[in-house]
Design a protein around this motif. Structure first.
Motif, PDB file in Angstrom:
ATOM      1  N   THR A  53       0.828  -1.207   0.000  1.00  0.00           N
ATOM      2  CA  THR A  53       0.000   0.000   0.000  1.00  0.00           C
ATOM      3  C   THR A  53       0.865   1.260   0.000  1.00  0.00           C
ATOM      4  O   THR A  53       2.021   1.242   0.444  1.00  0.00           O
ATOM      5  N   LEU A  54       0.285   2.337  -0.468  1.00  0.00           N
ATOM      6  CA  LEU A  54       1.003   3.612  -0.501  1.00  0.00           C
ATOM      7  C   LEU A  54       1.310   4.122   0.898  1.00  0.00           C
ATOM      8  O   LEU A  54       2.282   4.854   1.103  1.00  0.00           O
ATOM      9  N   ALA A  55       0.492   3.734   1.865  1.00  0.00           N
ATOM     10  CA  ALA A  55       0.654   4.244   3.229  1.00  0.00           C
ATOM     11  C   ALA A  55       1.972   3.831   3.873  1.00  0.00           C
ATOM     12  O   ALA A  55       2.433   4.474   4.814  1.00  0.00           O
ATOM     13  N   LEU A  56       2.583   2.771   3.377  1.00  0.00           N
ATOM     14  CA  LEU A  56       3.840   2.297   3.969  1.00  0.00           C
ATOM     15  C   LEU A  56       5.081   2.796   3.237  1.00  0.00           C
ATOM     16  O   LEU A  56       6.193   2.400   3.566  1.00  0.00           O
ATOM     17  N   ARG A  57       4.877   3.649   2.237  1.00  0.00           N
ATOM     18  CA  ARG A  57       6.031   4.213   1.556  1.00  0.00           C
ATOM     19  C   ARG A  57       6.792   5.152   2.496  1.00  0.00           C
ATOM     20  O   ARG A  57       6.171   5.820   3.314  1.00  0.00           O
ATOM     21  N   PRO A  58       8.126   5.231   2.406  1.00  0.00           N
ATOM     22  CA  PRO A  58       8.967   4.459   1.496  1.00  0.00           C
ATOM     23  C   PRO A  58       9.214   3.036   2.018  1.00  0.00           C
ATOM     24  O   PRO A  58       9.331   2.828   3.232  1.00  0.00           O
ATOM     25  N   LEU A  59       9.289   2.093   1.093  1.00  0.00           N
ATOM     26  CA  LEU A  59       9.578   0.712   1.466  1.00  0.00           C
ATOM     27  C   LEU A  59      11.083   0.541   1.675  1.00  0.00           C
ATOM     28  O   LEU A  59      11.880   1.422   1.343  1.00  0.00           O
ATOM     29  N   LEU A  60      11.451  -0.592   2.228  1.00  0.00           N
ATOM     30  CA  LEU A  60      12.870  -0.876   2.405  1.00  0.00           C
ATOM     31  C   LEU A  60      13.548  -1.040   1.051  1.00  0.00           C
ATOM     32  O   LEU A  60      13.004  -1.676   0.145  1.00  0.00           O
ATOM     33  N   ARG A  61      14.704  -0.473   0.922  1.00  0.00           N
ATOM     34  CA  ARG A  61      15.415  -0.509  -0.355  1.00  0.00           C
ATOM     35  C   ARG A  61      16.002  -1.889  -0.613  1.00  0.00           C
ATOM     36  O   ARG A  61      16.484  -2.558   0.299  1.00  0.00           O
ATOM     37  N   LEU A  62      15.989  -2.249  -1.890  1.00  0.00           N
ATOM     38  CA  LEU A  62      16.573  -3.532  -2.288  1.00  0.00           C
ATOM     39  C   LEU A  62      18.085  -3.414  -2.424  1.00  0.00           C
ATOM     40  O   LEU A  62      18.600  -2.402  -2.888  1.00  0.00           O
ATOM     41  N   LYS A  63      18.769  -4.473  -2.000  1.00  0.00           N
ATOM     42  CA  LYS A  63      20.196  -4.589  -2.226  1.00  0.00           C
ATOM     43  C   LYS A  63      20.444  -5.833  -3.080  1.00  0.00           C
ATOM     44  O   LYS A  63      19.591  -6.721  -3.154  1.00  0.00           O
ATOM     45  N   THR A  64      21.587  -5.897  -3.688  1.00  0.00           N
ATOM     46  CA  THR A  64      21.882  -7.002  -4.590  1.00  0.00           C
ATOM     47  C   THR A  64      21.718  -8.352  -3.906  1.00  0.00           C
ATOM     48  O   THR A  64      21.176  -9.298  -4.482  1.00  0.00           O
ATOM     49  N   LYS A  65      22.114  -8.433  -2.642  1.00  0.00           N
ATOM     50  CA  LYS A  65      22.047  -9.698  -1.913  1.00  0.00           C
ATOM     51  C   LYS A  65      20.612 -10.113  -1.591  1.00  0.00           C
ATOM     52  O   LYS A  65      20.361 -11.258  -1.200  1.00  0.00           O
ATOM     53  N   ASP A  66      19.660  -9.171  -1.734  1.00  0.00           N
ATOM     54  CA  ASP A  66      18.274  -9.462  -1.355  1.00  0.00           C
ATOM     55  C   ASP A  66      17.525 -10.297  -2.386  1.00  0.00           C
ATOM     56  O   ASP A  66      16.578 -11.004  -2.049  1.00  0.00           O
ATOM     57  N   TYR A  70       7.932  -3.758 -10.981  1.00  0.00           N
ATOM     58  CA  TYR A  70       8.596  -4.986 -10.519  1.00  0.00           C
ATOM     59  C   TYR A  70       9.471  -4.745  -9.289  1.00  0.00           C
ATOM     60  O   TYR A  70       9.374  -5.469  -8.298  1.00  0.00           O
ATOM     61  N   GLU A  71      10.330  -3.723  -9.339  1.00  0.00           N
ATOM     62  CA  GLU A  71      11.229  -3.441  -8.226  1.00  0.00           C
ATOM     63  C   GLU A  71      10.434  -3.085  -6.969  1.00  0.00           C
ATOM     64  O   GLU A  71      10.775  -3.501  -5.858  1.00  0.00           O
ATOM     65  N   GLU A  72       9.361  -2.320  -7.164  1.00  0.00           N
ATOM     66  CA  GLU A  72       8.532  -1.919  -6.025  1.00  0.00           C
ATOM     67  C   GLU A  72       7.873  -3.137  -5.387  1.00  0.00           C
ATOM     68  O   GLU A  72       7.731  -3.226  -4.164  1.00  0.00           O
ATOM     69  N   TYR A  73       7.479  -4.088  -6.219  1.00  0.00           N
ATOM     70  CA  TYR A  73       6.848  -5.307  -5.708  1.00  0.00           C
ATOM     71  C   TYR A  73       7.840  -6.118  -4.868  1.00  0.00           C
ATOM     72  O   TYR A  73       7.502  -6.605  -3.780  1.00  0.00           O
ATOM     73  N   LEU A  74       9.062  -6.239  -5.361  1.00  0.00           N
ATOM     74  CA  LEU A  74      10.082  -6.948  -4.589  1.00  0.00           C
ATOM     75  C   LEU A  74      10.376  -6.228  -3.276  1.00  0.00           C
ATOM     76  O   LEU A  74      10.616  -6.862  -2.249  1.00  0.00           O
ATOM     77  N   SER A  75      10.342  -4.910  -3.314  1.00  0.00           N
ATOM     78  CA  SER A  75      10.547  -4.132  -2.092  1.00  0.00           C
ATOM     79  C   SER A  75       9.433  -4.386  -1.076  1.00  0.00           C
ATOM     80  O   SER A  75       9.675  -4.406   0.139  1.00  0.00           O
TER      81      SER A  75
END
Length: 209
Positions: free
Chosen positions: A12-25, A52-57
Motif C-alpha cells: 500500500t502507498l501508506a507504507l512508503r517508502p519501502l525498504l530498499r533492495l540490495k543485490t544480496k536481497d 517490478y522493483e517496487e513489488y520486490l521491495s
C-alpha cells in the motif's frame, strides 16, 4: 497467512517508502515468492514492468515485519535490514493504522476468519511476538519479554497462570507483578506469604521481600 497479509499491507502507498533492495536481497525474495506464490494476495508484475522493483521491495518489507513478529531483536533488524529503531517504530505505527483500517473493513464485510487473522496480526505487531504468546499478552503489565519467560517455563495461558504457584511466578516475574497477575485471573493473594525456596546456585525467594 500472516506473511501474505504483511505483504499486502506493504504494497500500500501508506507504507512508503519501502525498504530498499540490495543485490544480496534478490535471491531470498525470489525464493520466498516461489514458496508462497499460490497464496499471495497481490499479483507479481513481470520483471519488465516498472512496478517490478517496487513489488520486490514490498516482499522485503514484509520479511522485515515477519522477522519482527518472530521476536527478532532490534539489533538483528538493524544488521539485516539497516532499519534503525526510529524507522522501526515509524513503520510499526504505519502498519498498525493499516491493520486497524483493514480490520474494520473486514468486520463491515462480515469476513470473520479474516477479521480474526488481522486482529491476531495486529497484536503480534504491537508486541513483536509469536502467536504462541497471545494468550499471555492479554494480561496487563505482561509484554513480550515476560510472556516469553512464562511460556518457556510451561506457563502458556491464563489457566496455567491460575495453577502456577506463587514461588515459581515470583522467581520469574518478581513479587509485585506476581500479585498483580494473580489478581487479574481472579485470585486474592495480597495477604498470602510467598514461601522462600532455596536451590543450589539461586537466591532465596525471601530476598524479594
Amino acid at each position: 497467512t500472516s506473511f501474505n497479509l504483511l505483504q499486502l499491507f506493504s504494497a500500500t502507498l501508506a507504507l512508503r517508502p519501502l525498504l530498499r533492495l540490495k543485490t544480496k536481497d534478490y535471491e531470498e525474495i525470489e525464493q520466498k515468492y516461489i514458496t508462497l506464490q499460490d497464496t499471495f494476495i497481490t499479483e507479481k508484475p513481470t520483471e519488465f514492468d516498472i512496478e517490478y522493483e517496487e513489488y520486490l521491495s514490498s516482499i522485503k518489507t514484509a520479511l522485515f515485519f515477519s522477522d519482527w513478529i518472530e521476536e527478532k531483536s532490534e539489533e538483528f533488524l538493524l544488521e539485516k535490514y539497516d532499519a534503525r529503531p526510529g524507522e522501526i517504530r515509524e513503520k510499526l505505527e504505519k502498519i498498525d493504522w493499516i491493520c486497524y483500517a483493514t480490520l474494520e473493513l473486514s468486520k463491515m464485510l462480515q469476513l470473520r476468519k479474516a477479521s480474526a487473522e488481522i486482529h491476531k496480526l495486529r497484536v503480534r505487531l504491537e508486541y513483536g511476538a509469536r502467536e504462541e504468546l497471545l494468550p499471555l499478552l492479554k494480561l496487563k503489565n505482561i509484554g513480550k519479554i515476560r510472556a516469553r519467560k512464562l511460556f518457556n517455563n510451561k506457563i502458556k495461558d491464563i489457566g496455567d497462570v491460575k495453577k502456577a504457584d506463587l514461588a515459581t511466578l515470583t522467581q520469574l516475574l518478581g513479587p509485585a507483578i506476581t500479585i498483580d497477575i494473580k489478581k487479574q485471573v481472579g485470585e486474592n493473594v495480597e495477604n498470602l506469604e510467598i514461601k522462600p525456596t532455596k536451590r543450589k546456585g539461586q537466591m532465596s525467594l525471601g530476598k524479594y521481600a
